[in-house]
Design an enzyme around this catalytic site. Structure first.
Site, PDB file in Angstrom:
ATOM      1  N   ASP A 153      71.322  44.977  77.030  1.00 52.53           N
ATOM      2  CA  ASP A 153      70.856  45.474  75.724  1.00 52.53           C
ATOM      3  C   ASP A 153      70.752  44.384  74.662  1.00 52.53           C
ATOM      4  OD1 ASP A 153      70.067  47.103  73.674  1.00 52.53           O
ATOM      5  OD2 ASP A 153      71.996  48.109  73.416  1.00 52.53           O
ATOM      6  N   ASP A 354      62.967  44.620  71.587  1.00 49.08           N
ATOM      7  CA  ASP A 354      64.158  45.337  72.039  1.00 49.08           C
ATOM      8  C   ASP A 354      64.054  45.626  73.540  1.00 49.08           C
ATOM      9  OD1 ASP A 354      66.533  46.839  71.975  1.00 49.08           O
ATOM     10  OD2 ASP A 354      65.439  48.698  71.586  1.00 49.08           O
TER      11      ASP A 354
END
Ligand SMILES: *[C@@H]1O[C@H](CO)[C@@H](O)[C@H](O)[C@H]1NC(C)=O
Length: 476
Positions: A153, A354
């Site tokens: 992440d 992201d």
């Protein structure tokens, strides 16, 4: 030479010349075609049940393998977690986008939400959600080392794993739950340490204290959370990449949509992220490649040694909060044609890259122009119904191969990055194949460059160098 002979010569020369021109013109057309379009076999949209291991030269030396959480290459077996439906994937994706937006609510001096004025960003309490179209890496933790599959992440910072004893609750995970008391290298962090205070910016929460041990808590926008002791451990990324005294969360109360993964690897920009903690060794440089399909593998690399020569860089913008990696999108090209929208559309919204958002979100003005331009070059294919947040969908049932316009993102510094075919379309079977981009609710909402569009790109983050690079064909 007789006049008739020379005429023949002249004629044959001009004929040759004509031939050369014609051939060159032909190859020129074909290279323009190849430059502006992807030709795809329909079979590429069908899922594969076999994991194709990386080829020798594709596999970067000393890097971690990145695989899709669901699918044949995953370390997490299918019976561990119920596979999500397409609707569930997109609904989780929307929660992640919503929580990123709420984390970056901008305030003016009058306290009103207004993204057009000065960008003072305040982190809201809610973290980002875990999402579900995610990628995992397997790292080693402790002494002796235990393998743990963690969600990858770039949108959050704290690395954590479930720990024994599960004082409150642990969800089920593929590997045995980490037991700090069985590791000789685990230490607790005291409540008074600066690292404990560092949890405020890394998690958005004030840490707690129990018997003078620092207690972290992190929650994600979809009600998932992890709470436990803050400790240090030996983190083995690869046999050559080992971080001693790595700060991480040892979670004794964990709940949520982690889908069998043992926890999360935080690759954000904050001080406590693995990127910052490994900075001494790797200078805040890391790169990854997300595979095109769940049946192939990508990589995650720390340090700059491995970056390919074909990587093109764009400046990293730090105006989007302390965790996120900001990028400046200048314009978009579809099938060789630049979208006719004002560049202020992108400068107003801003953009981040992201790894946990599945579908790229664009300002509605930009998405609408993109969808229109895409449709204009796809008139030979029948349109079909929308797939959740994706509204530009085609029925390819009657075709064996399709030709789709290439989409290129032009980043700050005129860095043109072609999106792979696998990053352009999202298939729900061949009867519903959609343009894999979506619109934000409002032009002022932050745009997000998601993981579908990053597929097969080698993405290089050079945080100290203030740049992010992209290279084509980083992995299969
Ligand atoms: C860490 O702190 C907790 C709470 O005080 C304690 O239960 C645990 O045994 C400690 N672990 C180590 C290795 O010191």
């Amino acid at each position: 030479m007789t006049p008739s002979n020379s005429l023949v010569l002249v004629l044959s020369y001009s004929f040759l010349f004509f031939l050369v021109i014609a051939r060159e013109g032909h190859t020129l057309d074909r290279s323009i075609e190849a430059h502006h379009y992807h030709t795809l076999e329909l079979s590429s949209f069908l899922p594969s049940s076999i994991c194709i291991p990386p080829t020798k030269d594709a596999k970067k030396q000393g890097s971690l393998q990145v695989v899709h959480k669901h699918g044949p290459c995953s370390t997490i077996k299918e019976d561990m977690v119920k596979p999500l439906t397409v609707e569930e994937i997109f609904s989780h994706d929307q929660s992640r986008v919503d929580s990123i937006h709420s984390k970056l609510t901008t305030i003016t001096t009058t306290g009103k939400k207004d993204t057009k004025t000065s960008k003072a960003t305040i982190p809201a309490k809610s973290g980002s959600t875990i999402g579900s179209g995610n990628y995992i890496v397997t790292v080693g933790l402790g002494t002796p080392k235990k393998d743990l599959s963690l969600i990858f992440d770039t949108g959050s910072d704290l690395t954590w794993t479930q720990c024994q004893p599960c004082a409150r609750s642990c969800y089920s995970q593929q590997e045995p739950i980490f037991t700090p008391s069985s590791s000789t290298s685990y230490t607790n962090i005291s409540c008074t340490s600066t690292e404990c205070s560092g949890l405020i910016s890394a998690t958005g929460n004030t840490p707690g204290c129990s018997s003078s041990t620092c207690v972290y808590g992190i929650q994600y926008g979809d009600q998932s959370f992890s709470v436990g002791f803050f400790g240090t451990e030996k983190l083995t990324l690869t046999s050559k990449d080992i971080i001693d005294n790595f700060y991480f969360g040892c979670g004794q109360n964990n709940q949520g949509l982690f889908g069998g993964a043992a926890g999360l690897l935080g690759l954000g920009r904050d001080k406590l992220s693995v990127v910052s903690q490994a900075a001494k060794k790797y200078g805040k440089v890391f790169s990854y490649c997300l595979p095109s399909r769940s049946s192939s593998t990508g990589f995650l690399n720390f340090g700059g040694g491995g970056a390919s020569t074909g990587v093109k860089y764009t400046p990293l913008s730090t105006s989007q909060g302390s965790s996120f990696y900001g990028l400046d999108l200048e314009y978009i090209i579809v099938g060789g044609k630049k979208l006719a929208i004002s560049p202020t559309v992108f400068s107003t919204s801003g953009m981040i890259i992201d790894s946990g958002t599945v579908i790229t979100r664009l300002p509605p003005t930009a998405y609408s122009a993109l969808s229109t331009a895409f449709k204009a070059q796809m008139t030979q294919y029948p349109l079909t119904k929308a797939l959740s947040i994706l509204d530009t969908c085609y029925d390819f049932t009657k075709f064996s191969s399709v030709k789709i316009p290439k989409i290129s993102m032009v980043w700050g510094g005129n860095t043109i990055v072609d999106i792979a075919a696998s990053g352009t379309l999202y298939a729900n079977g061949i009867s519903q194949v959609c343009l894999a981009f979506a619109a934000n609710g409002d032009d002022s909402d932050l745009a997000i460059f998601g993981n579908t569009q990053q597929k097969t790109l080698e993405v290089v983050y050079d945080v100290n160098g203030g740049k992010v690079g992209f290279g084509n064909g980083g992995c299969a």
